[in-house]
Design a protein around this motif. Structure first.
Motif, PDB file in Angstrom:
ATOM      1  N   LYS A  69       0.839  -1.432   0.142  1.00 59.61           N
ATOM      2  CA  LYS A  69      -0.048   0.009   0.044  1.00 59.61           C
ATOM      3  C   LYS A  69       0.835   1.319  -0.097  1.00 59.61           C
ATOM      4  N   THR A  70       2.034   1.292   0.601  1.00 57.92           N
ATOM      5  CA  THR A  70       2.969   2.351   0.633  1.00 57.92           C
ATOM      6  C   THR A  70       3.501   2.567  -0.622  1.00 57.92           C
ATOM      7  N   PHE A  71       4.047   1.532  -1.204  1.00 53.64           N
ATOM      8  CA  PHE A  71       4.394   1.640  -2.634  1.00 53.64           C
ATOM      9  C   PHE A  71       3.432   2.361  -3.483  1.00 53.64           C
ATOM     10  N   VAL A  72       2.239   1.737  -3.327  1.00 53.94           N
ATOM     11  CA  VAL A  72       1.137   2.215  -4.385  1.00 53.94           C
ATOM     12  C   VAL A  72       1.003   3.851  -4.204  1.00 53.94           C
ATOM     13  N   ARG A  73       0.892   4.093  -3.025  1.00 53.61           N
ATOM     14  CA  ARG A  73       0.679   5.523  -2.480  1.00 53.61           C
ATOM     15  C   ARG A  73       1.697   6.372  -3.001  1.00 53.61           C
TER      16      ARG A  73
END
Length: 115
Positions: free
Chosen positions: A94-98
């Protein structure tokens, strides 16, 4: 070519050798560091906002017998301090996508991890 230049500038010529799967394999210390390199190369090529990132995590390679994901699996005899659950790995993704233009994550979990 831009990625090779970015890696060479930060890690030296040896880091531009091709890894097992035909890609570069610099000695990065943090998971997001690899994405930072790709984003920098995209910027230097003039494609910011035009190129998206897809990654093949191959999570089965670092899924352990105790059903955890060892983010330090390449270090022989590591102390296990970087093992995380599937839920925690979801948070990493989720952090990567954000934070990055990631649109695809292939093999994000072990094939038998249905938790």
């Amino acid at each position: 070519h831009n990625l090779k230049k970015v890696i060479k500038a930060k890690y030296g010529q040896d880091a531009t050798n091709v890894g097992d799967e035909g890609g570069f394999a610099p000695n990065i210390l943090d998971n997001s560091e690899g994405l930072d390199l790709v984003v920098e190369a995209i910027e230097k090529a003039g494609y910011t906002g035009k190129v998206k990132i897809g990654m093949d995590v191959a999570a089965s390679e670092f899924f352990t017998e105790d059903k955890m994901y060892d983010l330090d699996f390449k270090t022989a005899g590591n102390d296990g301090s970087q093992k995380i659950t599937g839920a925690a790995l979801t948070d990493v993704y989720k952090t990567f996508v954000r934070d990055y233009p990631v649109i695809s994550i292939e093999d994000p979990f072990d094939q038998d991890d249905w938790a």
